[in-house]
Enzyme design. Structure first.
Site, PDB file in Angstrom:
ATOM      1  N   ASP A 132      -0.148   6.246   0.901  1.00 14.11           N
ATOM      2  CA  ASP A 132      -1.576   6.382   0.612  1.00 14.11           C
ATOM      3  C   ASP A 132      -1.876   6.072  -0.855  1.00 14.11           C
ATOM      4  O   ASP A 132      -1.045   6.321  -1.742  1.00 14.11           O
ATOM      5  CB  ASP A 132      -2.048   7.807   0.922  1.00 14.11           C
ATOM      6  CG  ASP A 132      -2.726   7.886   2.279  1.00 14.11           C
ATOM      7  OD1 ASP A 132      -3.416   6.919   2.649  1.00 14.11           O
ATOM      8  OD2 ASP A 132      -2.567   8.908   2.972  1.00 14.11           O
ATOM      9  N   ARG A 182      -3.440  -1.564   4.273  1.00 10.26           N
ATOM     10  CA  ARG A 182      -4.679  -0.886   4.643  1.00 10.26           C
ATOM     11  C   ARG A 182      -5.696  -1.064   3.521  1.00 10.26           C
ATOM     12  O   ARG A 182      -5.426  -0.725   2.370  1.00 10.26           O
ATOM     13  CB  ARG A 182      -4.430   0.605   4.876  1.00 10.26           C
ATOM     14  CG  ARG A 182      -5.714   1.403   5.215  1.00 10.26           C
ATOM     15  CD  ARG A 182      -5.481   2.894   5.086  1.00 10.26           C
ATOM     16  NE  ARG A 182      -4.448   3.360   5.990  1.00 10.26           N
ATOM     17  CZ  ARG A 182      -3.750   4.489   5.809  1.00 10.26           C
ATOM     18  NH1 ARG A 182      -3.949   5.226   4.730  1.00 10.26           N
ATOM     19  NH2 ARG A 182      -2.821   4.841   6.675  1.00 10.26           N
ATOM     20  N   GLY A 186     -12.368   3.450  -1.063  1.00  6.23           N
ATOM     21  CA  GLY A 186     -11.937   4.297  -2.178  1.00  6.23           C
ATOM     22  C   GLY A 186     -12.785   5.536  -2.283  1.00  6.23           C
ATOM     23  O   GLY A 186     -13.999   5.484  -2.053  1.00  6.23           O
TER      24      GLY A 186
END
Length: 306
Positions: A132, A182, A186
């Protein structure tokens, strides 16, 4: 303004207790978070898989403050991956990991070893890992870790955030064969020097980045709930002659489930980002910051009348 407000209160323990203590608030949490433990997460994963949806599971532990906590997060993911394999869910479910949860800010080498152990467990289970993205100050370190992990685990996924000014260039570097990327808008507060501030500029950046990924040789993972961007992604996939198995859409658990079903029914690969764990409040506030339309659910959750 609402986006800034939700980001500002993400660390409020008092507001967290208020939301959790009301029946409506508990309902809002359940809509977006699978539960506090792995058992609940596995049950929700099976439900989604039965509906033809893929899953990216994330353990909510991004406030790690000690190496002991980082070790515990590693153990949580390794155990989760073992359970996914045993339950026969690994083909449908990967895991998403924040390096900060593995102690990146405390000891980068230890965080890398934790990430590597999770990748190894994922490979053994028959699935993979996506790293991530977090605030811009961690981007370089995260991408360096990604490249190192890909030496042994080439399917490890990256996450890029379109609101960062650097992201179009990062897309060009990562749009290579076998690279899973991905692309999201944001959700962290960033200064204008490094990030676009207006929604229009962020959307324009998203489309530019999407064009780079769709025209490249990698595997784009289109993470958005914006109807316009979803339509553009469908158009770009056709334009660049990509089959439905050469990219996927990703949407958050609890957000636009009807759109998830529509895309899946249309033959698209759809993956649901499914969080679980006790540290849900900061995650929830960032989701509201990304999608102000969910403010009504939050307002009902903390209303004294509920």
């Amino acid at each position: 303004m609402l986006r800034s407000l939700f980001l500002a209160v993400a660390g409020s323990a008092r507001l967290e207790r208020l939301v959790e203590s009301t029946p409506a608030g508990s309902g809002v949490v359940k809509r977006f978070v699978a539960g506090s433990g792995a058992e609940e997460a596995l049950a929700t994963t099976r439900e989604l898989a039965d509906d033809g949806l893929a899953v990216s599971l994330v353990h909510l532990g991004d406030t790690t403050e000690s190496l002991e906590q980082a070790q515990a997060v590693r153990e949580e993911y390794v155990a989760l991956l073992g359970r996914l394999h045993t339950a026969g869910l690994a083909p449908a479910a990967e895991v998403s990991v924040k390096l900060s949860a593995l102690g990146q800010r405390l000891d980068e080498k230890a965080a890398f070893q934790h990430a590597r152990a999770i990748c190894a467990a994922a490979a053994e289970a028959g699935t993979t890992v996506t790293l991530d993205a977090e605030d811009h100050a961690t981007t370089d370190a995260t991408l360096e870790t990604l490249l190192e992990l890909r030496r042994d685990f080439p399917s490890t996924g990256a996450v890029l955030q379109a609101y960062l000014r650097r992201t179009e260039g990062d897309c060009r570097e990562l749009a290579v064969s076998g690279s899973r990327v991905r692309l999201c808008k944001g959700a962290y507060p960033e200064p204008e020097s490094v990030a676009f501030q207006s929604p229009l500029d962020v959307d324009k950046s998203y489309v530019r980045c999407l064009n780079v990924l769709m025209s490249g040789e990698g595997y784009p993972m289109v993470a958005t709930h914006d109807p316009r961007l979803i339509a553009i992604a469908e158009d770009r996939a056709r334009w660049f002659d990509r089959s439905t198995g050469e990219y996927e859409f990703q949407l958050l658990h609890g957000v636009r489930p009807e759109e998830q079903a529509r895309l899946a029914a249309g033959g698209h690969a759809v993956r649901v980002y499914l969080p679980y764990g006790k540290q849900w409040f900061g995650y929830l506030m960032r989701r509201f910051a990304e999608r102000p339309g969910n403010v009504a659910h939050f307002a009902r959750a903390i209303s004294p009348r509920t």
